[in-house]
Enzyme design. Structure first.
Site, PDB file in Angstrom:
ATOM      1  N   ASP A   1       0.831  -1.194   0.000  1.00 36.10           N
ATOM      2  CA  ASP A   1       0.000   0.000   0.000  1.00 36.10           C
ATOM      3  C   ASP A   1       0.875   1.258   0.000  1.00 36.10           C
ATOM      4  O   ASP A   1       2.067   1.215   0.347  1.00 36.10           O
ATOM      5  CB  ASP A   1      -0.900  -0.025   1.249  1.00 36.10           C
ATOM      6  CG  ASP A   1      -2.250   0.624   0.993  1.00 36.10           C
ATOM      7  OD1 ASP A   1      -2.353   1.445   0.076  1.00 36.10           O
ATOM      8  OD2 ASP A   1      -3.200   0.316   1.740  1.00 36.10           O
TER       9      ASP A   1
ATOM     10  N   ASP B   1     -10.789   1.829  -3.236  1.00 37.05           N
ATOM     11  CA  ASP B   1     -11.323   1.500  -1.909  1.00 37.05           C
ATOM     12  C   ASP B   1     -12.838   1.445  -1.948  1.00 37.05           C
ATOM     13  O   ASP B   1     -13.474   0.975  -1.010  1.00 37.05           O
ATOM     14  CB  ASP B   1     -10.876   2.544  -0.878  1.00 37.05           C
ATOM     15  CG  ASP B   1      -9.466   2.254  -0.378  1.00 37.05           C
ATOM     16  OD1 ASP B   1      -8.948   1.166  -0.674  1.00 37.05           O
ATOM     17  OD2 ASP B   1      -8.887   3.122   0.308  1.00 37.05           O
TER      18      ASP B   1
HETATM   19  C1  GLA Z   1      -5.760   1.795   2.176  1.00 40.71           C
HETATM   20  C2  GLA Z   1      -6.143   0.652   1.266  1.00 40.71           C
HETATM   21  C3  GLA Z   1      -7.216  -0.186   1.918  1.00 40.71           C
HETATM   22  C4  GLA Z   1      -6.730  -0.696   3.241  1.00 40.71           C
HETATM   23  C5  GLA Z   1      -6.287   0.470   4.114  1.00 40.71           C
HETATM   24  C6  GLA Z   1      -5.628  -0.035   5.373  1.00 40.71           C
HETATM   25  O1  GLA Z   1      -6.791   2.713   2.279  1.00 40.71           O
HETATM   26  O2  GLA Z   1      -6.548   1.122   0.016  1.00 40.71           O
HETATM   27  O3  GLA Z   1      -7.590  -1.259   1.092  1.00 40.71           O
HETATM   28  O4  GLA Z   1      -5.674  -1.594   3.031  1.00 40.71           O
HETATM   29  O5  GLA Z   1      -5.369   1.309   3.444  1.00 40.71           O
HETATM   30  O6  GLA Z   1      -5.198   0.996   6.178  1.00 40.71           O
END
Ligand code: GLA
Length: 683
Positions: free
Chosen positions: A423, A487
């Protein structure tokens, strides 16, 4: 200077004697320079070119304008490399064009060398400058935001410059590095066009401009911060590669980019059947608890999951998003014996194990920051604005990369991790490295770290996530092989997100999960059928709390999981087809296998349709002369919305590809947010 006269379908063999190639001089208007300076592959202001120069910089204030001349060229059957020299400014530029004849995608790679004996300060470096055909008047860009990436926008190519400048330090949610220029109203099926994509995960600039001569051009390349790049004597800098493709209609372009990415960009492991993921994030967030996780793993496995991904919240001090980033060891308060119990449980059920990391980041509240406050990108005397309470580590520093490599490798070794969700959750602001701007070095550092992991663990699968889809490009995808597309798991918003994503990236690498009945990002409620059918457009998986679903829902999920498993046997080599519809709320698209024997189609009404009945829907890319059996899934749930359901849905039919592609199928009444799945295979 070399110029591009034509970029499009292959022309018949050109007779060198009687060719426009030898007649390419242009008229000179009054009141302008006495000799025309046409657009070359490296437009330079020192020759009198008035449009966008490919390169800008200076040598201690002098040599502010370049003028190149051809030094030599190297040619093979599928490539040509021009080496250009500016003997006065002491710079050498090389531009290489490599055509992949299978996919028709052209890769352009430019390099600049400082041949002088002093430093050259570089302000701008284009990867490529391409002419735009005179008949092309529209430009399609992908713009967005967190939770709504890859939205398609159209602009008219007019006298003013269209400019995208991404300074976020990552590929970004807002500005996808690429565009499509084409004839007016070009769509999935029709219209000559040219698509370009910059394979780069950092700052870049893209311009589309009609020059004062009337000719239009497109330029894409690095965006450089003041003082960021000072080329030492003899030093060479690579501009990120640009990928370009001419096509008739967006479907053809997409198919070409997909084929190219599969053969020449993506890691080899993406060619194996892509497993069904279950991700812990929206089920548990930071609320990690071993018992809850074991139950979640059981529930996910019983719905067909093949890989369990432990998302954010497992490492030292990470009880919420205020702390912990940088301290990459398992949190002893939550997991006193490490992750072994959980991982063993996952493997006993036959699932693979994936783990979330955000390696490039650090929370000021962490052991790492306490010990190495100097390891972050920063500018002395200024407070770097936080984003999600975090700062960015300086990956230009070898010590930082070593620390991250060792931390990650130790966990990969200990738990035999199959997959990493990598990430990257913030934009770069004040990205200073020893006081100077360091974004280019940062991006190179990220690539280097990923390359190092990849060569040490060739079977380790890595996904690119950046608050969803803020890092999707061929640069990162040479090192990762899946994208967490957004997301937002709301299937209705996902329709446009996934469609935009799919223009350049193939479906088998598009993370697409079935989420909760009420989407966490939008609050919209949707039924399971729609959620699952939209997830089938990509790499199917789950982002829901499978502990809290009914048996019926579990069976439904299993049903779609089985469908996914059938499709994935051929999807990674298939061609993608978007079917243009009259009603913009009706989304129809499908994948057709290489041999055209199998296909599946998703048909979704994103909102209420405008007419009493939905339009007839055509399928594309089938073999005209072959009979196909069409089997519809999901029509039962729609029955009550109309008085009659078309017979072909109730009793499967066999019809020719030609009829399916030209006449099309009558749909049932489709209320807002409803979805159908069609299987269409040669009978
Ligand atoms: C980001 C990612 C999510 C999740 C969060 C965790 O927003 O896109 O899918 O993994 O971080 O903190």
């Amino acid at each position: 200077m070399p110029r591009i006269l034509w970029f499009g379908h292959i022309l018949p063999q050109i007779d060198d004697e009687n060719s426009l190639l030898s007649l390419c001089d242009v008229a000179v208007p009054q009141a302008k320079l006495d000799a025309a300076v046409p657009l070359s592959i490296v437009p330079d202001s020192g020759s009198g070119f008035m449009g966008p120069a490919a390169l800008e910089g200076h040598r201690a204030g002098v040599h502010f304008a370049c003028a190149f001349q051809m030094e030599h060229l190297e040619q093979s059957a599928s490539s040509i490399r021009f080496v250009l020299l500016d003997a006065v400014a002491e710079l050498r530029m090389s531009v290489e064009f490599v055509l992949d004849s299978e996919s028709s995608v052209l890769k352009i790679h430019s390099q600049l060398e400082n041949t002088g004996s002093s430093e050259f300060s570089l302000h701008k470096l284009a990867s490529a400058t391409l002419p735009i055909a005179d008949t092309f008047t529209e430009c399609l860009t992908l713009n967005g935001r967190w939770g709504l990436e890859f939205q398609q926008h159209r602009s008219v190519i007019s006298a003013t410059q269209l400019r995208i400048k991404n300074m976020s330090g990552r590929t970004s949610h807002e500005y996808f590095p690429g565009c499509v220029v084409g004839q007016q109203h070009f769509n999935a099926e029709h219209g000559q066009l040219m698509g370009v994509h910059l394979g780069y995960s950092g700052n870049y600039e893209l311009t589309v401009e009609r020059l004062t001569t009337g000719e239009a051009c497109l330029q894409v390349g690095l965006a450089i911060l003041p003082g960021e790049i000072n080329l030492a004597p003899g030093a060479v800098i690579d501009a990120p590669a640009l990928f370009a493709c001419a096509a008739d209609g967006l479907n053809q372009m997409t198919q070409r980019f997909h084929q190219f990415a599969r053969r020449h960009v993506l890691p080899q492991w993406t060619r194996t059947p892509r497993p069904i993921h279950a991700n812990s994030w929206e089920a548990l967030y930071f609320d990690h608890d071993e018992h809850a996780l074991l139950a979640l793993v059981d529930a996910a496995a019983s719905a067909g999951a093949e890989r369990f991904v432990l998302d954010d919240g497992w490492f030292h001090g990470r009880r919420d998003d205020t702390s912990g980033l940088g301290d990459w060891w398992v949190d002893k308060t939550v997991y006193p014996k490490g992750l072994h119990t959980l991982v063993a449980h996952i493997r006993n059920l036959g699932l693979e194990f994936g783990l979330w990391f955000e390696p490039e980041m650090v929370n000021p509240v962490s052991e790492l920051y306490k010990n190495h406050p100097d390891w972050v990108l920063q500018v002395a005397g200024r407070n770097t604005p936080l984003a999600r309470n975090q700062l960015v580590l300086n990956l230009g520093l070898v010590a930082v990369r070593d620390y991250l490599y060792k931390s990650i490798a130790a966990l990969v070794d200990e738990y035999k991790i199959d997959y990493i969700k990598w990430d990257m959750n913030r934009d770069l602001v004040l990205p200073g490295s020893s006081g100077k701007a360091g974004v280019v070095e940062q991006v190179n550092g990220v690539y280097e770290l990923l390359d190092r992991l990849q060569s040490a663990y060739p079977n380790l699968e890595i996904e690119s996530c950046s608050s969803g889809g803020a890092r999707a490009d061929y640069g990162i995808l040479a090192r990762t092989g899946r994208v967490w597309t957004s997301d937002c798991i709301d299937p209705i918003d996902r329709l446009s997100i996934q469609r935009g994503f799919g223009l350049f990236f193939p479906p088998e690498i598009m993370g697409a999960h079935v989420g909760h009945d009420v989407a966490h990002l939008t609050g919209r409620a949707t039924n399971l059928q729609t959620r699952a059918i939209v997830a089938l457009q990509g790499q199917y998986g789950y982002e829901l709390d499978a502990r809290n679903i009914t048996d019926e829902e579990r069976q439904q999920l299993m049903f779609y999981a089985e469908r996914y498993k059938q499709y994935r046997a051929w999807v990674a080599e298939s061609s993608a087809w978007v079917v243009p519809t009259r009603d913009a709320a009706l989304f129809v698209q499908g994948q057709v296998s290489l041999d055209r024997a199998s296909s599946f189609w998703t048909i979704v009404a994103s909102s209420s349709l405008e007419t009493n009945l939905p339009e007839r829907v055509r399928l594309l890319g089938l073999a005209e002369d072959k009979p196909y059996r069409v089997i519809a899934t999901g029509w039962e749930a729609l029955r009550s919305f109309g008085k009659h359901t078309p017979d072909w849905m109730v009793n499967e039919v066999v019809v020719s590809g030609a009829e399916l592609m030209n006449i099309g199928l009558n749909l049932p009444v489709m209320p807002a947010q409803s979805a159908l799945l069609l299987d269409c295979s040669q009978a």
